[in-house]
Motif scaffolding. Sequence first.
Motif, mmCIF file in Angstrom:
data_model
loop_
_atom_site.group_PDB
_atom_site.id
_atom_site.type_symbol
_atom_site.label_atom_id
_atom_site.label_comp_id
_atom_site.label_asym_id
_atom_site.label_seq_id
_atom_site.Cartn_x
_atom_site.Cartn_y
_atom_site.Cartn_z
ATOM 1 N N ILE A 45 61.356 48.089 97.039
ATOM 2 C CA ILE A 45 62.576 48.770 97.462
ATOM 3 C C ILE A 45 62.352 49.429 98.808
ATOM 4 O O ILE A 45 61.552 50.350 98.953
ATOM 5 C CB ILE A 45 63.005 49.819 96.416
ATOM 6 N N ARG A 46 63.048 48.872 99.808
ATOM 7 C CA ARG A 46 62.959 49.444 101.161
ATOM 8 C C ARG A 46 64.380 49.649 101.649
ATOM 9 O O ARG A 46 65.151 48.700 101.750
ATOM 10 C CB ARG A 46 62.200 48.510 102.093
ATOM 11 N N LYS A 50 69.713 52.764 108.646
ATOM 12 C CA LYS A 50 70.960 52.459 109.366
ATOM 13 C C LYS A 50 72.067 52.102 108.372
ATOM 14 O O LYS A 50 73.232 52.483 108.554
ATOM 15 C CB LYS A 50 70.736 51.295 110.337
ATOM 16 N N ALA A 51 71.696 51.399 107.305
ATOM 17 C CA ALA A 51 72.685 51.038 106.282
ATOM 18 C C ALA A 51 73.203 52.290 105.575
ATOM 19 O O ALA A 51 74.370 52.365 105.204
ATOM 20 C CB ALA A 51 72.061 50.078 105.272
ATOM 21 N N ASP A 569 70.766 46.459 93.555
ATOM 22 C CA ASP A 569 71.728 46.628 94.640
ATOM 23 C C ASP A 569 71.259 45.831 95.847
ATOM 24 O O ASP A 569 70.087 45.879 96.204
ATOM 25 C CB ASP A 569 71.844 48.107 94.998
ATOM 26 N N PRO A 570 72.188 45.081 96.478
ATOM 27 C CA PRO A 570 71.767 44.252 97.610
ATOM 28 C C PRO A 570 71.101 45.061 98.728
ATOM 29 O O PRO A 570 70.250 44.558 99.450
ATOM 30 C CB PRO A 570 73.064 43.599 98.087
#
Length: 639
Positions: A45-46, A50-51, A569-570
């Motif tokens: 999980i990274r 910015k997202a 989650d994408p």
Amino acid sequence: MPSTKKWTVDDSEHIYRVKRWGAGYFEIGQNGNLYVTPDPFNTDIRIDFKAVVEEIKQEGIQFPVVVRFHDILRSQVALLNQTFQQTIKEAEYQGKYMGVYPVKVNQMREVVEEIVDAGAPFNYGLEAGSKAELLTVMALNTNAESLTILNGYKDQEFMRLALLSRKLGRKTIVVIEKFSELILLVKIAKELDIEPIVGIRSKMTVKGRGKWENSGGDRAKFGLTISEMINAARYLEEHGMADSLKLLHFHIGSQLTDIRAVKESISEGAMIYSELHRMGFKLEYVDVGGGLGIDYDGSQSTNDSSRNYSMQEYVADIVYGMKQVCDLEDVPHPILVSESGRAITAHHSCVVTEVVGEIKAHGAGIATNPADGEHILVSDMRELTEIIDQQNNLQEIFNDASQFKEQALSAFKLRVISLEELAKIETLYWQIMEKVQLRLKDAEFVPEEMQELDFALSSQYLCNFSVFQSAADTWAIDQILPVVPLTRMNEKPTINCSLVDITCDSDGKLDQFISEHGISNIVPMHNLKADEDYYLGLFLTGAYQDVMGDMHNLFGRLNEVHIFSHDDDPQDFYIEEVVNGSSVEDVLSIMQYHPSSMAKSMKKMIDGHVAQGQMKPREGVKWTDFYEDCLKGYTYLKT
Ligand SMILES: *Cc1c(COP(=O)(O)O)cnc(C)c1O
């Protein structure tokens, strides 16, 4: 750095030192964005920061925003407890670890609830230091196994609450900070016929090093001297309550920068525990307090904003240190308690603010072309700009330019040159200094006077936040907090700058930054683009900063988003909750204003203008609504 080489994220790492202070949670991604790995046990999980910013914008949440990564909180709770458990096993230590989280470090309900939840498998408890905190932890700590430790100065009500909690079957320990508290506790316990669990806080002779060194030593505000501790134990004995004395507590300060202070406090504390044991007082717990530091500046040193040890080393020194003394003195290994707050919470939250403008050091300057009959000082200065490229002796140019500028100022005061000529001279002067600075970039030796050019020529980036609300310790105690751009770290940052906030206070600034070579008063950031927002993250604000801020200039609490990570989650994350920050109405109410009557009074004034025909009715309604909307709005700049 030769200009031909392409800038990479590794170059940015050299400047911002993200890996050093990021503790495995933060790193720069190959695309130049900041990445978060909230769970060290699941590095798949990274989260691209910015997202996160994009999603905050999409949700219509205004900046500045506090971003909380709840998984980081959970990870830190697990890490501390597991480190103690493993070390205890390795050391064949006979006692266990029963830590508590001191809520004063961050009392936000969501934070404390998350810590309690993550700590449940470890019977991790809570610590309170005031009546309000006690009321909080009584309601939140529902685990019958975990400890509730009560420090700080106490009154009758405090004691009654503690005893109520005992009545409800909680392991609530009242730590005696001064002798009179003991008399009060014994009296009320007898009245209510409830058996207390008593701890005593030792005034240690060893002092922590760093900002909080006065938490220990003879002049410490809290704790009992050796003779007072003995008297306290005997007092309990006389009242038939010797068995209630269960815990020895000490806390030599927060952000302990030097591991030697930890070692010394453990051996001193272990000796006191052993002696009390030999005197017949069978204490079961030793509470080593807080102090586990955070490497804010990434230097791994004894700097005030750093520490010269790791969590592993800290834990090992406690476990092995205690074991050694107890074995030597032939007393049982006590249950170990620690009260780490900073280490649990610092990493989990950060402040995201956008840069809303650049304040250039010397403005834009004016046109400097020659004019008829201009003063010789102007032409002399211009001549320097023409010869500088061929000139090897930069020092001479620097000296001449500085002298001409000084002379120009005197000449202006004597009305020998005009205001416009003075402006030309200043403009030319700074053009020369910029050239000098550029040429010094590759120089092996830079004279001291000229070293200051970097600062003199640096910009100020105006950021939409308040230092006093969001980073109080940077102002109050010169704490260093890491600041990094959230994007574009694959691009060379070309603007040297310091950061200023939007308060009307000249102290509202950040001018101490992590750099390649220690602490610097400027940090390189990227040039601002007209069509792209530029966001900065102020990191490691989860301990103290989150909750200590004030409303200077009536800038209130920030909007908050709580991020959870999720494999399915994408984008690896979702915003679980949004907590609205203060509205203008909220902060005004705290200052004793009545926003609704303010709105009424504004309406009356506007209506008056309408009645007198100075404003159209339609216009009047618009202005009235606008004023009311602003009252309901956020206290920061709307961008
Ligand atoms: C403030 C405080 C703590 C927390 O210290 P940290 O350095 O944040 O871990 C623990 N115990 C006591 C008694 C305190 O006053």
